[in-house]
Scaffold this active site. Structure first.
Site, PDB file in Angstrom:
ATOM      1  CE  LYS A   8     -25.498  24.485   0.859  1.00 36.87           C
ATOM      2  NZ  LYS A   8     -26.819  24.003   0.433  1.00 36.87           N
TER       3      LYS A   8
HETATM    4  N1  GLU Z   1     -27.074  20.776  -1.036  1.00 34.58           N
HETATM    5  C1  GLU Z   1     -28.433  20.296  -1.069  1.00 34.58           C
HETATM    6  C2  GLU Z   1     -29.392  21.392  -0.613  1.00 34.58           C
HETATM    7  O1  GLU Z   1     -29.089  22.561  -0.714  1.00 34.58           O
HETATM    8  C3  GLU Z   1     -28.605  18.984  -0.333  1.00 34.58           C
HETATM    9  C4  GLU Z   1     -28.350  19.016   1.133  1.00 34.58           C
HETATM   10  C5  GLU Z   1     -28.363  17.645   1.788  1.00 34.58           C
HETATM   11  O2  GLU Z   1     -28.709  16.669   1.137  1.00 34.58           O
HETATM   12  O3  GLU Z   1     -28.006  17.589   2.966  1.00 34.58           O
HETATM   13  O4  GLU Z   1     -30.485  21.138  -0.207  1.00 34.58           O
END
Ligand code: GLU
Length: 471
Positions: free
Chosen positions: A107
């Protein structure tokens, strides 16, 4: 969060994780390896804007590399800090394992209030942040693939993809370095709506299990159920729209930053979204009662509560006042560890974040595969499929001497294009993952919630992967 006893986001995720680990046959060492966050890179970079240098702080955290690339969004918000990014990275590991997206967890976050900057300034800041991550392979098609999260969307992903391409001009797979891009920049049909659509599929699957519906003290289907949505951003908006327009649910309240709007007969979500875009808030929306006090709406009686904004909104201070039968966590971490215990004891069923909002990363997976294969899904098969269906219809008509109806012909002849295939893949993923989680919940007496079941399914897969690596 005003209760001093409340754990941090990271501690809250670990608290729920520990509960599952205590039920597993796993060595202490492996459990620790899974729990810890592998690395967090912090960068402070300067951008010259408005005649002066402004310094920004950003993070990219890699929780687990048992599979690569690692995957997870990049958030632009003033809440961003190391604890938050690490908690979110851990959730990505568990989420990807649960829905069988072949990624580790990561993240990113940038501490910024995007509303304070013009578009061209945001572009310079985003490109500079991306540059810092790309040069350390923290954005890379084979190693680390970001996506949108709170405060970011297609626009930012297009800038990041372009920045990567400029720095890797001969990489034929450069488009796969980030997902959630616009369709004309290597994106995929259905990605923007994917997380909200995934929530809808999750609820539809829940209502296909009468025992689960009964456990939540409900009967029947989604039709007519009173639903409260907290946060009408990308995820909340799409979930509310599909549930009200396609499943007959009534969105009885929407909570936003400036307060809440309430209408027991059901709000018109499209009109409300338009109002928010035009005025910046829910206040003044026609055909609904407005209250400045968002918590009044959060604690209002309903069948289904959808927290779709931030972590920690349901916590030790308000958990006992929540008056719903079912919570579906469209956001990451909206219910804190202690609140989860309070609600479970009160008989509230919670469909956990790592499953409920996994639609986004699932369609990201499809986008990444599309980018690596350099061809749109359905492009080769669609007309061949339609040709075969046409033959079948003609033969059927010859044999029976009757004509099939125009409606049947139209539906039967339509070969699947990219959007249909994405929806089919997403629905299949959401249904199968619910079933895995649900059967663990139902088959073991020591598993007291869907969340613990989700952790067990997911952790067993991560543990197997580490064992196979020989660690
Ligand atoms: N930010 C989104 C989540 O928390 C998508 C993550 C992604 O598609 O890699 O799942």
């Amino acid at each position: 969060m005003n209760n001093p006893q409340e754990p941090s986001f990271r501690a809250s995720v670990d608290m729920m994780l520990e509960k599952a680990i205590s039920l597993m046959d796993i060595s202490e060492g492996l459990a620790t390896k899974i729990r810890v966050c592998n690395s967090t890179y912090t960068v402070r970079f300067g951008v010259k804007l408005r005649g002066d240098i402004h310094t920004f702080t950003g993070y990219r955290s890699v929780h687990s590399e048992h599979k690569e690339p690692v995957k997870g969004g990049i958030r632009f918000a003033t809440s961003v800090n190391q604890d938050e990014v690490e908690a979110l990275a851990a959730l990505m590991t568990y989420k990807c394992a649960l829905v069988e997206a072949p990624f580790g967890g990561s993240k990113g976050g940038l501490h910024i209030d995007p509303s304070q900057w013009e578009e061209d300034e945001m572009e310079r800041i985003t490109r500079r942040f991306a540059y810092e991550l790309i040069k350390r392979d923290l954005i890379h098609p084979a190693q680390n693939v970001p996506a949108p999260d709170m405060g970011t969307g297609e626009r930012e992903m297009a800038w990041i993809a372009d920045q990567y391409r400029r720095m890797n001009t001969t990489d034929i797979d450069s488009e796969a370095c980030v997902t959630g891009k616009p369709l004309n920049k290597g994106g995929i049909a259905g990605r923007v709506e994917a997380t909200g659509r995934g929530c809808q599929y999750a609820l539809q699957e829940f209502f296909r299990h009468p025992d689960d519906v009964k456990s939540a003290n409900m009967t029947g289907s989604l039709e007519g159920k009173a639903v409260i949505v907290q946060g009408l951003g990308n995820v909340g908006y799409h979930a509310a729209k599909f549930l009200s327009e396609e499943d007959g649910a009534l969105i009885t309240a929407v909570i936003e930053r400036d307060g809440a709007v309430i209408n027991d007969k059901g709000l018109n979500i499209e009109a409300l979204r338009q109002h928010i875009v035009e005025t910046g808030g829910v206040k003044g929306f026609d055909g609904a009662e407005y209250t400045k006090d968002g918590s009044r709406a959060l604690e209002k009686e309903c069948d289904i509560l959808i927290p779709a904004a931030m972590e920690g909104v349901i916590n030790m201070s308000n958990a006992k006042d929540i008056n719903t039968k079912l919570i579906i966590e469209a956001a990451n971490g909206p219910v804190t560890g202690p609140a989860d215990e309070i609600l479970r004891k009160a008989g509230v069923i919670i469909i956990p974040d790592m499953y409920a909002n996994a639609g986004g990363v699932t369609v990201s997976y499809f986008e990444w595969v599309k980018n690596l294969s350099h061809i749109r899904f359905g492009r080769m098969q669609r007309r061949a499929e339609e040709g075969k269906q046409q033959l079948l219809i003609e033969e059927l008509q010859n044999l029976t001497g009757k004509k099939v109806s125009d409606d049947f012909r139209h539906k039967f002849l339509r070969g699947a294009g990219e959007l249909e295939l994405v929806r089919s893949g997403l629905e299949d993923t959401m249904r199968a993952s619910y079933q895995h989680m649900q059967s663990t919940w139902r088959s073991r007496n020591d598993v007291d919630s869907l969340r613990t079941a989700a952790y067990l399914v997911s952790l067993n897969r991560v543990a197997d992967s580490y064992r196979a690596l020989g660690l």
